[in-house]
Enzyme design. Sequence first.
Site, PDB file in Angstrom:
ATOM      1  N   ARG A   1      -2.321   4.027   9.658  1.00 35.37           N
ATOM      2  CA  ARG A   1      -2.376   5.411  10.149  1.00 35.37           C
ATOM      3  C   ARG A   1      -3.577   5.613  11.066  1.00 35.37           C
ATOM      4  NH1 ARG A   1      -2.445   7.479   4.034  1.00 35.37           N
ATOM      5  NH2 ARG A   1      -1.440   5.471   3.801  1.00 35.37           N
TER       6      ARG A   1
ATOM      7  N   LYS B   1      -7.127  -6.568  -0.293  1.00 35.58           N
ATOM      8  CA  LYS B   1      -5.872  -6.665  -1.050  1.00 35.58           C
ATOM      9  C   LYS B   1      -5.969  -7.780  -2.082  1.00 35.58           C
ATOM     10  CE  LYS B   1      -2.545  -5.065   2.423  1.00 35.58           C
ATOM     11  NZ  LYS B   1      -2.028  -3.929   1.651  1.00 35.58           N
TER      12      LYS B   1
HETATM   13  N1  BES Z   1       0.585  -2.714   5.499  1.00 38.57           N
HETATM   14  C1  BES Z   1       0.369  -1.993   4.308  1.00 38.57           C
HETATM   15  C2  BES Z   1       1.641  -1.428   3.707  1.00 38.57           C
HETATM   16  C3  BES Z   1       2.542  -2.411   3.019  1.00 38.57           C
HETATM   17  C4  BES Z   1       2.195  -2.940   1.780  1.00 38.57           C
HETATM   18  C5  BES Z   1       3.743  -2.731   3.573  1.00 38.57           C
HETATM   19  C6  BES Z   1       3.052  -3.805   1.159  1.00 38.57           C
HETATM   20  C7  BES Z   1       4.613  -3.596   2.933  1.00 38.57           C
HETATM   21  C8  BES Z   1       4.265  -4.136   1.723  1.00 38.57           C
HETATM   22  C9  BES Z   1      -0.561  -0.822   4.578  1.00 38.57           C
HETATM   23  O1  BES Z   1      -1.527  -1.028   5.530  1.00 38.57           O
HETATM   24  C10 BES Z   1      -1.273  -0.535   3.292  1.00 38.57           C
HETATM   25  O2  BES Z   1      -2.010  -1.356   2.883  1.00 38.57           O
HETATM   26  N2  BES Z   1      -1.005   0.618   2.717  1.00 38.57           N
HETATM   27  C11 BES Z   1      -1.594   0.981   1.479  1.00 38.57           C
HETATM   28  C12 BES Z   1      -1.969   2.436   1.544  1.00 38.57           C
HETATM   29  C13 BES Z   1      -2.809   2.889   0.392  1.00 38.57           C
HETATM   30  C14 BES Z   1      -4.176   2.240   0.481  1.00 38.57           C
HETATM   31  C15 BES Z   1      -2.938   4.387   0.440  1.00 38.57           C
HETATM   32  C16 BES Z   1      -0.563   0.722   0.379  1.00 38.57           C
HETATM   33  O3  BES Z   1       0.642   0.942   0.605  1.00 38.57           O
HETATM   34  O4  BES Z   1      -0.953   0.258  -0.668  1.00 38.57           O
HETATM   35 MN    MN Z   2      -3.305  -1.910   4.711  1.00 41.88          MN
END
Ligand code: BES
Ligand code: MN
Length: 501
Positions: free
Chosen positions: A361, A287
């Site tokens: 997931r 990230k």
């Molecule tokens: N934990 C995150 C989702 C999230 C991001 C929640 C920001 C709250 C604020 C999750 O694991 C994630 O990183 N999801 C990705 C999915 C994508 C890679 C398809 C996302 O939402 O960017």
């Molecule tokens: Mn994630």
Amino acid sequence: MDLIVKRANANSLKTQCAVVFALDNTLQSSAQLIDKEANGTLSHILESKALKNKAGSHCWVHLAPNKKRAYEHVLLVSLGQAEKKSKSSISSKDYISSIQSGLKALKGSHIKNAAVYLDQVNLSDTDNSPSTIAQLFATEAKRVDYKYATTKASDKDSSKLEKLTLVVDDAKQVNDAKKGLKLGQALGNGINTTRELGNLPGNICTPEYLANQAKKLATSSTKLTTKVLTEKQIEKLGMGAFLSVAKGSAQDGKLIIMEYRGGAKTAKPNVIVGKGITFDTGGISLKPGPAMDEMKFDMCGAASVMGVMTALVELQASVNVVAIIAAAENMPSGRASKPGDVVTSMSGQTIEILNTDAEGRLVLCDALTYAERYKPKSVVDIATLTGACVVALGNHATGLFSNDQALADKLLASGEKMHDRAWQMPLWDEYQKQLDSNFADMANIGGPQAGSVTAACFLSRFTKKYPWAHLDIAGTAWVQGGAKGATGRPVALLLDYLLNA
Ligand code: BES
Ligand code: MN
Ligand code: ZN
């Protein structure tokens, strides 16, 4: 803060501070009695417009000592304007915000011991039983009573408030109010458990920490048993998807299972499954830096599951509920999964990991397959699953997806009732093909469009054997900015659903 219910007349109670209300610039009945004792001071405040006719406005009145009454302080709280349709009613939402601001004022004062007079209020969208009113009070009192202090000693709670008495004026209402108090208090404690776990930093709240909290909770009730599976046992079960996330971290991943049996032996349980990523770096699909600290909240689904179980134990509720927490840390390392890796889930379906940041997931799908063994009446998973859900719904509504409309309707209704709302999103077949992969049964991401829907579609492939709903709490589990912290959502929604399912 201790909460109790008592029957008393407005002027007779031994308390330092009387908390009373005005609706539409009119004193409620207890306020009128107190006004008489105080030579019309409260009416004068209303006449002089010193108290705004707005829900939550409040005014302190300090009275000279008088042998006829114990209290010397009065907190007059406005319930705001009555609704147009009925002269004397207000919404429970306005009522709650009035209570909240009154309680905050009390917490910020030097008062140790206060009494709140639960006059007959007319709430337009709920029943007006003493039980409901006492429940709302108790939950809000608990909410206001929580302050994060575990790693911030200088900021330990400085409030003096030790005891809050909820006063009813009719002996017949006491038992009803006590019932509401018990439920409201348990809910408040559940919400605060969730907030505390969410707020704890990732170096303290690890998968092992969550497992220990679950074990600890089980020691407080014979109805609850906790089982913790280690990474080795997770591997033996064939949970290749879960393992693909957990293996990148030095922290051992844990599958935490809590079985609460308070109902009939033969009654099938409702199952709740929480995403417990104790920190989400994104893994090899790292990230960006800004606000990455907030990914300590990526275990808020698990925290809400812990909060609900805490409340069920406190209530000794007559229900059967199984809670499953998939706890792991998502880290980049020499042992971490890479984009393009293919893993086999416990269900036998293979998954191409195109993005290691779509890890929620992956841990959830195996936990959802594990849930099959309970032949559940329903399964609800709770997860901070997608940033896309925050884009779609913002911070107000939890995203709800379900393969069973009756279950979805129940959850939506609980959310409305408890002011912890969810909004249903589509789970249509048309979206499924976004998960096609050339190298596995499915990919773990579905491209840039409808990200919260394709995440739910992914989970739906593992939940065909029971009525299932998915709650995406990415936008509702915590708030950002100056008041950064976990909200305790959606414990209220879940508890109401489970107690009535
Ligand atoms: N934990 C995150 C989702 C999230 C991001 C929640 C920001 C709250 C604020 C999750 O694991 C994630 O990183 N999801 C990705 C999915 C994508 C890679 C398809 C996302 O939402 O960017
Ligand atoms: Mn994630
Ligand atoms: Zn995540």
